[in-house]
Design a protein around this motif. Structure first.
Motif, short mmCIF file in Angstrom:
data_model
loop_
_atom_site.label_atom_id
_atom_site.label_comp_id
_atom_site.label_asym_id
_atom_site.label_seq_id
_atom_site.Cartn_x
_atom_site.Cartn_y
_atom_site.Cartn_z
N LEU A 71 0.06 5.33 1.25
CA LEU A 71 -0.90 6.26 1.85
C LEU A 71 -0.42 7.68 1.64
O LEU A 71 0.77 7.97 1.84
CB LEU A 71 -1.06 5.97 3.34
CG LEU A 71 -1.71 4.64 3.72
CD1 LEU A 71 -1.76 4.49 5.23
CD2 LEU A 71 -3.10 4.53 3.13
N ARG B 53 -10.18 6.59 -1.74
CA ARG B 53 -9.93 7.82 -0.99
C ARG B 53 -11.23 8.37 -0.42
O ARG B 53 -12.32 8.05 -0.88
CB ARG B 53 -9.26 8.86 -1.87
CG ARG B 53 -10.13 9.47 -2.97
CD ARG B 53 -9.34 10.51 -3.74
NE ARG B 53 -10.14 11.23 -4.71
CZ ARG B 53 -9.69 12.24 -5.44
NH1 ARG B 53 -8.43 12.64 -5.31
NH2 ARG B 53 -10.46 12.86 -6.29
N ARG C 110 -5.50 5.80 -0.42
CA ARG C 110 -4.77 4.55 -0.25
C ARG C 110 -4.70 3.85 -1.60
O ARG C 110 -5.72 3.62 -2.25
CB ARG C 110 -5.46 3.63 0.76
CG ARG C 110 -4.74 2.30 0.96
CD ARG C 110 -5.46 1.40 1.95
NE ARG C 110 -6.75 0.93 1.43
CZ ARG C 110 -7.57 0.15 2.12
NH1 ARG C 110 -7.25 -0.23 3.35
NH2 ARG C 110 -8.73 -0.23 1.59
N THR D 76 -3.40 0.36 -3.43
CA THR D 76 -3.04 -1.03 -3.15
C THR D 76 -2.55 -1.69 -4.42
O THR D 76 -3.24 -1.67 -5.45
CB THR D 76 -4.26 -1.81 -2.60
OG1 THR D 76 -4.80 -1.11 -1.48
CG2 THR D 76 -3.83 -3.21 -2.17
N ILE E 212 -7.62 2.57 7.19
CA ILE E 212 -6.52 3.54 7.06
C ILE E 212 -6.07 4.02 8.43
O ILE E 212 -4.85 4.08 8.71
CB ILE E 212 -6.95 4.71 6.17
CG1 ILE E 212 -7.11 4.25 4.72
CG2 ILE E 212 -5.94 5.85 6.25
CD1 ILE E 212 -7.55 5.33 3.77
N ILE F 49 0.83 -1.20 0.00
CA ILE F 49 0.00 0.00 0.00
C ILE F 49 0.87 1.25 0.00
O ILE F 49 2.05 1.22 0.38
CB ILE F 49 -0.96 0.03 1.21
CG1 ILE F 49 -0.15 0.12 2.52
CG2 ILE F 49 -1.87 -1.17 1.21
CD1 ILE F 49 -1.02 0.36 3.74
#
Length: 750
Positions: A289, A322, A306, A308, A367, A287
């Motif tokens: 962030l 998001r 985020r 992935t 998150i 991930i």
């Protein structure tokens, strides 16, 4: 003197280039008078003027001037003031011409805009005429940019030459700073791009196009993403190539509408840079962030995003999720005090569905949990001006262009207990805390649906234009961490070895990750701290668009060029799709690299090379045909598929060998002679199966390892071996028919 130190061929090099590139519609007058400035430098160098007295605060207007650098009286009427005055007049001339051309272009665009209001766009003749006029205006704008770049380079060269041959009074720093403050260099003429985009959009009627696309609900689709580096001088050309087919997504600014918007993204990571290394290694479900906001000044709304990573070979696509928060809530999110339940209730009260609220709650909870468990803090910020191209409500083709890209370290400043989560914009940033990327970054996203999975012709043409340099899996965040946090990273991406980004990394103090260019091979082998070497790039050197320090291609490198026409590419892909071979649809590299045509004009291969691909001239990598950044997509299953194919071929060879051995062992005495010949014919064929299987396995493994672009199959070997086996079987069949016929003949005689 200047004449002795500067050879005539080198001196004429830029003057010749300037002369050859003069636009016919401009003529030589508006261009930099390079030759006149060069002559002034020549005269100044021959007289060796003395350096100006930097200490004395008084002069005498009745005393003769001081002696020159050779201790002789100054007799020349040419002084540095002549050079400075000429420079001032040339700068003013170029600026006036640039502003005049821009003013004329804006007036011509206004005329077309007025004509569009009352034009009948159903009439194809009218549309073609207006588009031709718009193309002409766009061509003039590109000619102007070439004019600006040509003069900008000329000023740099002449100033460098002045400081080299007249070191007593250097002036390059002053004039370069002055140029960057003038309108012809710093001026933002993006309004021309915006208005041209609006005209092309009206001529295409994008609204109807989007409506037609939305009606297609086929299950077949092609999703791909590719990233490219673009030289600064090619930015406007790329913009024009895209806006002719996709409208610019307009951005509201304080001065009106613009084609670009300032974008800031603060990436979060921990002290071990765990997220950085996972993203670099492409760990499954790795991930990233970040906190993103748009526009200048203090952020109002902040997007918590985020990303992935998912390997495409698994059938899953990478995901970006998001949600938006207020700037005042960022501290709560980072500190684990964000009120998720309360915000969910507010969403439901505002009319959000229960499903939407549940999805938001799940994302926010995950998150916030990751932030606390991994102890993530602001680590790196990326900043750039983003220009987006997309037809409204149509996701089939999306293009983004990021310019003025820089990365800023978010470490090393007082956060006031978490109150501040990004640097104070009012304070200066140290040299080692910012790195400015020398290229623009273009990203092309495709999401093609329906029966036609062929990328648009214009997209293929753009990729084959020579202006795009593909950099596989380029990441702004990864580049920023490797350049600004060299002491904390355990590994770095391959593109840091590219010679074009080397200076920017050195300027920000990241030289530790680069190999030293001043060491010999013996010194490199003896020193442990010689710096990071090219490593894998010694084998995959074509992944570097401009080469490394040992093979600098920055002066000669060109982007991807076509191996065949775009029409042929689309036709071949479309034919393959119609035949049902959708699995072979190109992915990220959706340009053409038709390997059957590569090397057609090379020397003919010999007999051995015709059978064995290892010996073929066509096995070589053709840089002149395929761009240096070309690469094949490698998925884990490719390695196993190669091994599985090898085992299948080996199994067939052993089976044939067993059959031949059985025939030799159990053949009857009456058929002994023919059975031996038949078995001895099968034995070398079975041996050929085994040898060919081993050979093709090693050959294909080598191409997989080096990712050589091209076809990895061998259509000739199976034909030869299969043909030999069929020939033996046919001969045996007719031989048996002959024996049966002979036996029947003898029996009938009896």
């Amino acid at each position: 003197s200047f004449s002795k130190q500067q050879p005539a061929t080198s001196k004429m090099k830029y003057k010749q280039r300037l002369t050859e590139n003069i636009a016919p519609e401009y003529g030589p007058e508006p261009y930099l008078a390079y030759g006149e400035l060069d002559d002034i430098i020549r005269q100044l160098s021959s007289k060796a003027p003395a350096s100006a007295d930097q200490v004395s605060r008084a002069v005498s207007i009745s005393a003769p001037p001081p002696t020159n650098a050779r201790g002789l009286p100054t007799m020349s009427e040419i002084t540095d003031e002549n050079f400075f005055s000429k420079m001032d007049s040339e700068l003013t001339k170029v600026e006036k011409h640039t502003l005049k051309v821009v003013t004329d272009l804006r007036a011509q665009i206004q005329e077309i805009e007025d004509e569009l209001q009352g034009a009948d766009l159903e009439d194809q003749t009218t549309v073609d005429r207006i588009q031709a006029e718009t193309d002409a205006i766009a061509g003039k704008f590109l000619t102007l940019e070439k004019y600006v770049n040509l003069n900008f380079m000329g000023f740099h060269k002449i100033l460098k030459k002045h400081d080299k041959y007249c070191p007593g009074n250097p002036c390059k720093t002053f004039y370069v700073s002055r140029m960057h403050s003038q309108a012809w260099v710093r001026g933002d003429y993006s309004d021309v791009v915006v208005r041209l985009s609006a005209i092309y959009s009206a001529l295409r009627d994008d609204a109807d196009t989007a409506a037609e696309e939305s009606q297609d609900a086929s299950e077949s689709f092609l999703r791909s993403t590719a990233k490219y580096w673009i030289k600064t001088e090619d930015i406007s050309r790329v913009k024009y190539a895209v806006l002719r087919h996709l409208p610019v997504f307009l951005q509201k600014t304080s001065t009106g509408e613009s084609d670009s918007q300032l974008t800031n993204s603060v990436y979060l990571d921990n002290d071990q840079l765990e997220l950085y290394h996972n993203r670099l290694d492409k760990t499954p479900d790795a991930i990233a962030l970040r906190l993103r906001w748009y526009g200048g000044g203090d952020p109002d709304a902040v997007f918590v995003e985020r990303r992935t990573h998912r390997d495409r070979w698994t059938g899953e696509a990478s995901v970006k999720e998001r949600f938006v928060i207020k700037e005042s809530e960022v501290k709560d999110v980072l500190g684990g005090a964000y009120h998720i339940a309360q915000n969910k209730r507010e969403m439901l009260e505002k009319g959000a569905s229960q499903e939407e609220a549940d999805d938001w709650e799940l994302l926010a909870s995950e998150i916030c949990q990751v932030l606390q468990t991994k102890q993530l803090v602001p680590t790196m910020r990326t900043q750039y001006m983003r220009t987006a191209f997309q037809i409204p409500f149509d996701q089939s083709v999306c293009v983004s262009l990021d310019t003025n890209l820089c990365m800023i370290s978010e470490r090393g400043y007082d956060t006031k207990g978490g109150k501040y989560w990004h640097r104070d914009p009012s304070k200066m940033i140290n040299r080692t805390e910012i790195t400015r990327f020398p290229h623009a970054v273009l990203e092309i996203k495709l999401e093609l649906k329906g029966g036609n999975l062929v990328p648009p012709r214009w997209a293929t043409d753009l990729q084959n234009s020579g202006m795009l340099y593909e950099v596989h899996k380029f990441s702004k965040y990864i580049h920023g961490c490797s350049a600004l946090l060299p002491e904390d990273v355990r590994c770095v991406p391959y593109w840091v070895d590219d010679v074009s980004v080397r200076d920017s990394i050195l300027a920000s103090g990241g030289g530790r990750i680069l190999i030293r260019a001043d060491l010999s091979d013996d010194e490199k082998s003896k020193m442990k701290n010689a710096g990071a070497g090219p490593g894998a790039n010694q084998e995959y050197d074509r992944l570097l668009p401009f080469g490394d320090v040992e093979l600098d291609r920055s002066k000669t490198a060109t982007g991807r060029s076509p191996t065949s026409s775009a029409g042929a590419v689309a036709d071949k892909i479309q034919t393959a799709l119609k035949e049902g071979r959708k699995k072979d649809t190109p992915g990220v590299n959706f340009y053409n690299a038709d390997d059957e045509e590569i090397g057609d004009e090379e020397e003919d291969d010999g007999c051995c090379s015709w059978i064995f691909p290892f010996c073929s001239n066509q096995n070589s990598y053709h840089l002149s045909v395929v761009a240096p950044t070309s690469m094949q997509k490698i998925e884990p299953k490719v390695y196993f598929a190669n091994e599985r194919t090898y085992m299948h071929w080996l199994h067939q060879g052993i089976t044939l060998y067993s059959i031949a051995s059985g025939i030799l062992a159990f053949a009857s005495k009456g058929e002994e002679s023919w059975a031996h010949w038949y078995a001895m014919a099968l034995l070398p064929i079975s041996l050929g199966f085994c040898v060919y299987a081993l050979h093709i396995f090693l050959w294909r493994a080598d191409r997989i390892k080096s990712r050589v672009p091209g076809s990895w199959d061998d259509p000739r070997g199976p034909m030869i071996l299969g043909g030999a086996l069929v020939l033996v079987l046919v001969i045996n069949f007719f031989a048996k028919l002959f024996v049966i016929a002979k036996y029947n003949s003898i029996k009938s005689d009896l």
